[in-house]
Design a protein around this motif. Structure first.
Motif, PDB file in Angstrom:
ATOM      1  N   SER A  34       1.018  -1.371   0.059  1.00 41.80           N
ATOM      2  CA  SER A  34       0.018   0.066  -0.200  1.00 41.80           C
ATOM      3  C   SER A  34       0.584   1.395   0.000  1.00 41.80           C
ATOM      4  N   GLY A  35       2.229   1.072   0.273  1.00 38.49           N
ATOM      5  CA  GLY A  35       3.088   2.274   0.430  1.00 38.49           C
ATOM      6  C   GLY A  35       3.332   2.773   1.690  1.00 38.49           C
ATOM      7  N   LEU A  36       2.717   1.927   2.762  1.00 35.43           N
ATOM      8  CA  LEU A  36       3.032   2.083   4.314  1.00 35.43           C
ATOM      9  C   LEU A  36       4.460   1.747   4.284  1.00 35.43           C
ATOM     10  N   HIS A  37       5.434   2.447   5.063  1.00 33.75           N
ATOM     11  CA  HIS A  37       6.903   2.242   5.478  1.00 33.75           C
ATOM     12  C   HIS A  37       6.766   2.121   7.046  1.00 33.75           C
ATOM     13  N   TYR A  38       7.394   1.110   7.445  1.00 30.59           N
ATOM     14  CA  TYR A  38       7.719   0.951   8.882  1.00 30.59           C
ATOM     15  C   TYR A  38       9.036   0.485   9.294  1.00 30.59           C
ATOM     16  N   ILE A  39       9.411   0.899  10.410  1.00 31.54           N
ATOM     17  CA  ILE A  39      10.781   0.454  11.014  1.00 31.54           C
ATOM     18  C   ILE A  39      10.422  -0.133  12.264  1.00 31.54           C
ATOM     19  N   VAL A  40      10.751  -1.395  12.879  1.00 32.75           N
ATOM     20  CA  VAL A  40      10.877  -1.716  14.016  1.00 32.75           C
ATOM     21  C   VAL A  40      12.066  -1.491  14.614  1.00 32.75           C
ATOM     22  N   THR A  41      12.213  -0.816  15.764  1.00 32.24           N
ATOM     23  CA  THR A  41      13.499  -0.292  16.280  1.00 32.24           C
ATOM     24  C   THR A  41      13.912  -1.498  17.574  1.00 32.24           C
ATOM     25  N   TYR A  90       0.686 -10.818  17.621  1.00 28.61           N
ATOM     26  CA  TYR A  90       0.621  -9.410  17.018  1.00 28.61           C
ATOM     27  C   TYR A  90      -0.839  -9.106  17.352  1.00 28.61           C
ATOM     28  N   PRO A  91      -1.260  -7.824  17.468  1.00 28.87           N
ATOM     29  CA  PRO A  91      -2.560  -7.171  17.601  1.00 28.87           C
ATOM     30  C   PRO A  91      -3.273  -7.703  16.053  1.00 28.87           C
ATOM     31  N   THR A  92      -4.693  -7.716  16.053  1.00 28.09           N
ATOM     32  CA  THR A  92      -5.495  -7.874  15.010  1.00 28.09           C
ATOM     33  C   THR A  92      -6.373  -6.703  15.036  1.00 28.09           C
ATOM     34  N   ILE A  93      -7.250  -6.194  13.906  1.00 32.06           N
ATOM     35  CA  ILE A  93      -7.900  -5.278  13.696  1.00 32.06           C
ATOM     36  C   ILE A  93      -9.048  -5.348  14.612  1.00 32.06           C
ATOM     37  N   ASN A  94      -9.438  -6.433  15.270  1.00 30.52           N
ATOM     38  CA  ASN A  94     -10.614  -6.353  16.368  1.00 30.52           C
ATOM     39  C   ASN A  94     -10.108  -6.052  17.882  1.00 30.52           C
ATOM     40  N   GLY A 105      -3.312   3.673   7.944  1.00 28.22           N
ATOM     41  CA  GLY A 105      -1.958   3.406   8.109  1.00 28.22           C
ATOM     42  C   GLY A 105      -1.866   2.634   9.360  1.00 28.22           C
ATOM     43  N   TRP A 106      -2.633   3.146  10.380  1.00 23.61           N
ATOM     44  CA  TRP A 106      -2.321   2.424  12.001  1.00 23.61           C
ATOM     45  C   TRP A 106      -3.141   0.894  11.777  1.00 23.61           C
ATOM     46  N   ARG A 107      -4.039   0.838  11.073  1.00 21.75           N
ATOM     47  CA  ARG A 107      -4.667  -0.404  10.779  1.00 21.75           C
ATOM     48  C   ARG A 107      -3.692  -1.444  10.166  1.00 21.75           C
ATOM     49  N   GLU A 108      -3.082  -0.946   9.230  1.00 20.20           N
ATOM     50  CA  GLU A 108      -2.135  -1.864   8.610  1.00 20.20           C
ATOM     51  C   GLU A 108      -0.660  -1.780   9.399  1.00 20.20           C
ATOM     52  N   GLY A 109      -0.395  -0.713  10.026  1.00 22.40           N
ATOM     53  CA  GLY A 109       1.061  -0.726  10.533  1.00 22.40           C
ATOM     54  C   GLY A 109       1.099  -1.401  11.921  1.00 22.40           C
ATOM     55  N   ILE A 110       0.225  -1.191  12.888  1.00 27.06           N
ATOM     56  CA  ILE A 110       0.122  -1.678  14.114  1.00 27.06           C
ATOM     57  C   ILE A 110       0.247  -3.003  14.349  1.00 27.06           C
ATOM     58  N   PRO A 111      -0.465  -3.828  13.521  1.00 22.25           N
ATOM     59  CA  PRO A 111      -0.411  -5.418  13.514  1.00 22.25           C
ATOM     60  C   PRO A 111       0.894  -5.928  13.016  1.00 22.25           C
ATOM     61  N   LEU A 112       2.070  -5.062  12.639  1.00 20.64           N
ATOM     62  CA  LEU A 112       3.144  -5.349  12.235  1.00 20.64           C
ATOM     63  C   LEU A 112       4.177  -5.694  13.442  1.00 20.64           C
ATOM     64  N   PHE A 113       3.590  -5.168  14.692  1.00 20.21           N
ATOM     65  CA  PHE A 113       4.690  -4.890  16.004  1.00 20.21           C
ATOM     66  C   PHE A 113       4.048  -5.783  16.893  1.00 20.21           C
ATOM     67  N   LYS A 114       4.880  -6.325  17.692  1.00 19.41           N
ATOM     68  CA  LYS A 114       4.522  -7.299  19.134  1.00 19.41           C
ATOM     69  C   LYS A 114       4.271  -6.370  19.997  1.00 19.41           C
ATOM     70  N   ARG A 115       3.791  -6.833  21.057  1.00 16.84           N
ATOM     71  CA  ARG A 115       3.516  -6.298  22.399  1.00 16.84           C
ATOM     72  C   ARG A 115       5.074  -5.735  22.908  1.00 16.84           C
ATOM     73  N   GLY A 116       4.975  -4.605  23.270  1.00 15.13           N
ATOM     74  CA  GLY A 116       6.320  -3.994  23.761  1.00 15.13           C
ATOM     75  C   GLY A 116       7.138  -3.481  22.866  1.00 15.13           C
ATOM     76  N   ALA A 117       6.896  -3.687  21.510  1.00 14.22           N
ATOM     77  CA  ALA A 117       7.808  -3.244  20.329  1.00 14.22           C
ATOM     78  C   ALA A 117       7.733  -1.462  20.203  1.00 14.22           C
ATOM     79  N   LEU A 138       4.027   0.124  21.140  1.00 17.76           N
ATOM     80  CA  LEU A 138       2.912  -0.689  21.595  1.00 17.76           C
ATOM     81  C   LEU A 138       3.118  -1.115  22.888  1.00 17.76           C
ATOM     82  N   LEU A 139       2.108  -0.843  23.792  1.00 18.92           N
ATOM     83  CA  LEU A 139       2.356  -1.007  25.248  1.00 18.92           C
ATOM     84  C   LEU A 139       1.341  -2.470  25.496  1.00 18.92           C
ATOM     85  N   ASP A 140       0.299  -2.436  24.655  1.00  8.68           N
ATOM     86  CA  ASP A 140      -0.597  -3.635  24.880  1.00  8.68           C
ATOM     87  C   ASP A 140      -1.660  -3.660  24.039  1.00  8.68           C
ATOM     88  N   PHE A 141      -2.360  -4.679  23.980  1.00  6.84           N
ATOM     89  CA  PHE A 141      -3.538  -4.944  23.107  1.00  6.84           C
ATOM     90  C   PHE A 141      -4.320  -6.113  23.827  1.00  6.84           C
TER      91      PHE A 141
END
Length: 151
Positions: free
Chosen positions: A45-52, A60-64, A102-114, A146-149
């Motif tokens: 989609s063109g979203l760019h992400y970096i996991v530091t 991983y979180p889901t849309i729900n 962008g959040w709906r697509e990007g946040i699920p790419l991060f684990k809890r605490g990422a 991402l603190l929690d989900f």
């Protein structure tokens, strides 16, 4: 009346098509990454992400899910911060499904605490007609933790 018509027609000519705006956004993202010596992953989609920081667990979180996130949002071209909550020790949770694309697509790419960054083209953010004082067609950067989900 003629002046109004001329102003409206000039504004239409100055507006970019969605594809042209998308190309401008991608160029802004590439320039930002180069300027800051960053390497990002890109989605279709063109979203760019970096996991530091990877975070913990295998989930991983889901849309729900509801999420708790520390974030700082700023415009990619000026780095002007338009929203942030890092100063809140326990931020409110909110439904991921009710956030920008962008959040709906990007946040699920991060684990809890990422921790990391989302670089979001305007079409995945607020587009040409934003609310809440966001600039039209703004390409955005969010530093996130991402603190929690949970359900």
């Amino acid at each position: 009346m003629l002046v109004l018509i001329l102003l409206v027609s000039c504004n239409k000519e100055d507006m970019l098509t969605p594809n042209e705006q998308f190309e401008v956004d991608l160029k802004l993202i590439q320039d930002y990454l180069t300027k800051n010596n960053l390497t990002a992953q890109q989605t279709n989609s063109g979203l760019h992400y970096i996991v530091t920081e990877e975070g913990s667990g295998t989930d991983y979180p889901t849309i729900n899910d509801k999420i708790k996130v520390h974030y700082k949002g700023f415009y990619i071209d000026s780095e002007e911060v338009f929203d942030q909550n890092f100063d809140i020790s326990d931020p409110n949770s909110f439904e991921l499904a009710r956030t920008i694309k962008g959040w709906r697509e990007g946040i699920p790419l991060f684990k809890r605490g990422a921790k990391g960054m989302l670089l979001i083209p305007s079409i995945l953010a607020y587009g040409p007609y934003p609310e809440n004082g966001i600039k039209p067609n703004a390409t955005l950067v969010f530093e996130i933790e991402l603190l929690d989900f949970f359900q």
